[in-house]
Enzyme design. Structure first.
Site, PDB file in Angstrom:
ATOM      1  N   ARG A   1     -13.772  -6.681 -10.870  1.00 45.29           N
ATOM      2  CA  ARG A   1     -13.910  -6.093  -9.523  1.00 45.29           C
ATOM      3  C   ARG A   1     -14.668  -4.765  -9.608  1.00 45.29           C
ATOM      4  O   ARG A   1     -14.491  -4.008 -10.562  1.00 45.29           O
ATOM      5  CB  ARG A   1     -12.529  -5.922  -8.881  1.00 45.29           C
ATOM      6  CG  ARG A   1     -11.880  -7.280  -8.627  1.00 45.29           C
ATOM      7  CD  ARG A   1     -10.509  -7.154  -8.025  1.00 45.29           C
ATOM      8  NE  ARG A   1     -10.552  -6.626  -6.675  1.00 45.29           N
ATOM      9  CZ  ARG A   1      -9.462  -6.304  -5.975  1.00 45.29           C
ATOM     10  NH1 ARG A   1      -8.263  -6.458  -6.528  1.00 45.29           N
ATOM     11  NH2 ARG A   1      -9.572  -5.850  -4.756  1.00 45.29           N
TER      12      ARG A   1
ATOM     13  N   ASP B   1      -6.691  -8.040   4.710  1.00 48.19           N
ATOM     14  CA  ASP B   1      -5.892  -8.900   3.831  1.00 48.19           C
ATOM     15  C   ASP B   1      -5.347 -10.137   4.556  1.00 48.19           C
ATOM     16  O   ASP B   1      -4.767 -11.019   3.926  1.00 48.19           O
ATOM     17  CB  ASP B   1      -4.729  -8.094   3.232  1.00 48.19           C
ATOM     18  CG  ASP B   1      -5.246  -7.048   2.258  1.00 48.19           C
ATOM     19  OD1 ASP B   1      -6.351  -7.218   1.719  1.00 48.19           O
ATOM     20  OD2 ASP B   1      -4.534  -6.037   2.036  1.00 48.19           O
TER      21      ASP B   1
ATOM     22  N   ARG C   1     -12.340 -14.421  -1.710  1.00 47.98           N
ATOM     23  CA  ARG C   1     -11.437 -15.107  -0.773  1.00 47.98           C
ATOM     24  C   ARG C   1     -12.175 -15.970   0.248  1.00 47.98           C
ATOM     25  O   ARG C   1     -11.579 -16.935   0.754  1.00 47.98           O
ATOM     26  CB  ARG C   1     -10.539 -14.073  -0.057  1.00 47.98           C
ATOM     27  CG  ARG C   1      -9.470 -13.542  -0.986  1.00 47.98           C
ATOM     28  CD  ARG C   1      -8.492 -12.623  -0.299  1.00 47.98           C
ATOM     29  NE  ARG C   1      -7.412 -12.305  -1.228  1.00 47.98           N
ATOM     30  CZ  ARG C   1      -6.682 -11.200  -1.184  1.00 47.98           C
ATOM     31  NH1 ARG C   1      -6.901 -10.293  -0.257  1.00 47.98           N
ATOM     32  NH2 ARG C   1      -5.723 -11.015  -2.061  1.00 47.98           N
TER      33      ARG C   1
ATOM     34  N   LYS D   1     -12.209  -9.221  -3.477  1.00 42.18           N
ATOM     35  CA  LYS D   1     -10.760  -9.025  -3.579  1.00 42.18           C
ATOM     36  C   LYS D   1     -10.263  -9.694  -4.868  1.00 42.18           C
ATOM     37  O   LYS D   1     -11.049  -9.967  -5.762  1.00 42.18           O
ATOM     38  CB  LYS D   1     -10.079  -9.584  -2.325  1.00 42.18           C
ATOM     39  CG  LYS D   1     -10.463  -8.837  -1.043  1.00 42.18           C
ATOM     40  CD  LYS D   1      -9.953  -7.416  -1.061  1.00 42.18           C
ATOM     41  CE  LYS D   1     -10.343  -6.655   0.189  1.00 42.18           C
ATOM     42  NZ  LYS D   1     -10.043  -5.229   0.091  1.00 42.18           N
TER      43      LYS D   1
ATOM     44  N   ARG E   1      -2.495 -14.000  -1.942  1.00 47.01           N
ATOM     45  CA  ARG E   1      -2.602 -14.266  -0.494  1.00 47.01           C
ATOM     46  C   ARG E   1      -3.123 -15.683  -0.225  1.00 47.01           C
ATOM     47  O   ARG E   1      -2.814 -16.293   0.784  1.00 47.01           O
ATOM     48  CB  ARG E   1      -3.464 -13.216   0.186  1.00 47.01           C
ATOM     49  CG  ARG E   1      -2.891 -11.807  -0.016  1.00 47.01           C
ATOM     50  CD  ARG E   1      -3.253 -10.831   1.049  1.00 47.01           C
ATOM     51  NE  ARG E   1      -2.963  -9.472   0.603  1.00 47.01           N
ATOM     52  CZ  ARG E   1      -1.772  -8.875   0.642  1.00 47.01           C
ATOM     53  NH1 ARG E   1      -0.726  -9.525   1.136  1.00 47.01           N
ATOM     54  NH2 ARG E   1      -1.601  -7.643   0.203  1.00 47.01           N
TER      55      ARG E   1
ATOM     56  N   SER F   1     -13.145   1.477   3.047  1.00 47.11           N
ATOM     57  CA  SER F   1     -12.157   1.060   2.060  1.00 47.11           C
ATOM     58  C   SER F   1     -11.146   2.176   1.856  1.00 47.11           C
ATOM     59  O   SER F   1     -11.499   3.287   1.464  1.00 47.11           O
ATOM     60  CB  SER F   1     -12.852   0.739   0.728  1.00 47.11           C
ATOM     61  OG  SER F   1     -11.928   0.826  -0.333  1.00 47.11           O
TER      62      SER F   1
ATOM     63  N   SER G   1       0.840  -1.213   0.000  1.00 47.48           N
ATOM     64  CA  SER G   1       0.000   0.000   0.000  1.00 47.48           C
ATOM     65  C   SER G   1       0.869   1.255   0.000  1.00 47.48           C
ATOM     66  O   SER G   1       0.592   2.216  -0.735  1.00 47.48           O
ATOM     67  CB  SER G   1      -0.890   0.025   1.248  1.00 47.48           C
ATOM     68  OG  SER G   1      -1.832  -0.999   1.194  1.00 47.48           O
TER      69      SER G   1
HETATM   70  C1  S3P Z   1      -5.497  -1.323   0.037  1.00 50.28           C
HETATM   71  C2  S3P Z   1      -6.676  -1.347   0.720  1.00 50.28           C
HETATM   72  C3  S3P Z   1      -7.447  -2.562   0.984  1.00 50.28           C
HETATM   73  C4  S3P Z   1      -6.607  -3.818   0.799  1.00 50.28           C
HETATM   74  C5  S3P Z   1      -5.769  -3.776  -0.439  1.00 50.28           C
HETATM   75  C6  S3P Z   1      -4.849  -2.564  -0.420  1.00 50.28           C
HETATM   76  C7  S3P Z   1      -4.837  -0.032  -0.211  1.00 50.28           C
HETATM   77  O1  S3P Z   1      -8.529  -2.608   0.085  1.00 50.28           O
HETATM   78  O2  S3P Z   1      -7.426  -4.959   0.788  1.00 50.28           O
HETATM   79  O3  S3P Z   1      -4.980  -4.950  -0.522  1.00 50.28           O
HETATM   80  O4  S3P Z   1      -3.640  -0.015  -0.530  1.00 50.28           O
HETATM   81  O5  S3P Z   1      -5.508   0.989  -0.068  1.00 50.28           O
HETATM   82  P1  S3P Z   1      -9.876  -1.825   0.429  1.00 50.28           P
HETATM   83  O6  S3P Z   1      -9.474  -0.497   0.844  1.00 50.28           O
HETATM   84  O7  S3P Z   1     -10.692  -1.755  -0.806  1.00 50.28           O
HETATM   85  O8  S3P Z   1     -10.518  -2.627   1.511  1.00 50.28           O
END
Ligand code: S3P
Length: 442
Positions: A132, A329, A360, A356, A402, A177, A30
């Site tokens: 998605r 995650d 999952r 995801k 994952r 999110s 991230s």
């Molecule tokens: C992420 C946020 C999460 C996570 C993804 C990375 C990010 O998703 O599951 O692997 O970098 O902002 P969501 O924010 O949609 O839950």
């Protein structure tokens, strides 16, 4: 981009052995995406130390390069330099922007591009990403004056973005999110007037922290820090970023160390941002034997080392509510952990997992059940009956990184050897995972 011939490679997985030694997990995914994106929209050079050299951040870098951002080559151990083009500097790309398998790339990119007046962009991705939901981002961006079209009424990629002048707005997001929140924040940087984003629960806050460091005018407040206000007008300045290790990658060693008899492992330089440490709280509730040491702050993010040891009496756990975004995650590997806890564990409020890289909840249930686990799947979660023996079989990552790494840990605990189809999915977030597993497993 992923080599499709490798993706289907079948890998033998031996059962038995234990994890021992030290491991330094790769950079946080991230934070790596954000360092590239924010460096690109800043003025001057951004230097990134510890950037994750994996497929997802490469997708972000390649999209940015197609719009005229110069980024040095991304290789393990090298500092990456991004030559920022400023908030309005992106060139209209000649080609379609390919976000690969990366939801973060596509969603944050939508937020960045929607306000680039007079320019047109088309974004797509691999089969998983093209299925998605993107309306969760395109809808709030439309409220700010954005114009995004795509299949299924703007919900599915390929998506086209026609840059417009945006106006500030007050937006309550229906899901916690960080991708949705970050897309709105990025659009708000060039909107006309201030914008507020209110989340139902707090999601990871790397965008807020890092944008503040780049000079953006952002304020986080309200109950549980769920209210973010952004004012346009500040110029962003290139920074030096140090990317901590990814707790989502550390999670496989953390759970492996706790459940595999005889294991003791030190995981170094793990990011411990409180919006990401839900797994640590659950490990505590399980009664796992671990210690956080060498805790410090590096470039605005807390980091530390984790020493974890096997404990044969792990307690089952329940997960629900506000903790879900803080371990979203880690649910596949926590499902593996629950298989080795003494009793029934429950995960609820986790329907986000269905959208995801794969569904999952479905995929981890299907794959672990093939090994002999007893798991019930619900609309928004799982019930896992601990204490069942697992047996080796042919497992399949179903293309999800994952899931691949979670099944690798499960297969060590099985009574016989396994094989894994599409094991190369791990390289989306952890290119050295299989080499590190061979090194640590003795
Ligand atoms: C992420 C946020 C999460 C996570 C993804 C990375 C990010 O998703 O599951 O692997 O970098 O902002 P969501 O924010 O949609 O839950």
């Amino acid at each position: 981009m992923r080599d499709p011939s490798n993706t289907f490679k079948t890998r033998p997985l031996l059962h038995g052995g234990h994890l021992s030694g030290n491991v330094k997990v790769p950079g946080d995914k991230s934070i790596s995406h954000r360092a590239l994106l924010f460096g690109a929209i800043s003025e001057g050079v951004t230097k990134i130390d510890g950037l994750l050299p994996a497929e997802d951040p490469l997708s972000t870098a390649n999209c940015l390069r197609s719009m005229g951002v110069s980024i040095s080559s991304i290789e393990k151990g090298q500092i990456v330099e991004v030559n920022g083009v400023g908030l309005d500097g992106f060139q209209e790309p000649e080609e379609i922007l390919n976000c690969g398998n990366s939801g973060t790339t596509m969603r944050l990119m939508l937020g960045l591009l929607v306000g680039r007046k007079g320019r047109h962009f088309v974004l797509t991705g691999d089969e998983s990403l093209r299925n998605r939901p993107m309306k969760r981002v395109s809808q709030p961006l439309k409220l700010m004056g954005g114009l995004i079209n795509g299949r299924s009424n703007g919900n599915l990629a390929p998506l086209s973005v026609t840059g417009k002048s945006l106006h500030g707005a007050v937006i309550g997001t229906p899901v916690a999110s960080a991708q949705v929140k970050s897309a709105i924040i990025l659009a708000a940087l060039t909107a006309d007037g201030g914008t507020s984003v209110i989340e139902p629960a707090r999601s990871r806050d790397h965008s807020e922290r890092m944008l503040k460091a780049f000079g953006a005018n952002i304020e986080v407040g309200g109950e549980m820090s769920r209210h973010i206000k952004i004012w346009p007008g500040s110029k962003l300045k290139g920074q030096s970023i140090v990317v901590p290790g990814d707790i989502s990658s550390a999670a496989f060693w953390l759970v492996g160390g706790a459940i595999i008899p005889g294991s003791k492992i030190t995981i170094e330089n793990v990011g411990l941002n409180p919006t990401r440490t839900g797994i640590i709280e659950i490990m505590k509730r399980m009664g796992a034997t671990f210690e956080l040491i060498n805790q410090k702050d590096i470039a605005g993010e807390p980091v530390g080392d984790i020493v974890v040891e096997h404990n044969k009496q792990l307690k089952p756990f329940n997960i629900d509510g506000e903790i879900i975004p803080r371990l979203v995650d880690e649910i596949p590997i926590l499902t593996v952990a629950a298989c080795f806890c003494d009793g029934v564990s429950k995960i609820s409020g986790a329907s986000e997992l269905r959208i995801k890289e794969t569904d999952r909840l479905k995929v981890i249930t299907r794959q672990l059940a093939a090994m002999g686990a007893k798991i019930e799947e619900h609309d928004d979660g799982l019930t896992i009956y601990g204490g069942q023996k697992l047996y080796g079989c042919e497992v399949d990552s179903e293309t999800d990184h994952r899931i691949a790494m979670s099944l690798a840990i499960a297969s060590i605990m099985a009574e016989s050897d396994s094989t894994m189809v599409r094991s190369n999915a791990a390289s989306i977030s952890y290119p050295d995972f299989w080499d590190e597993l061979s090194r640590l497993l003795i």
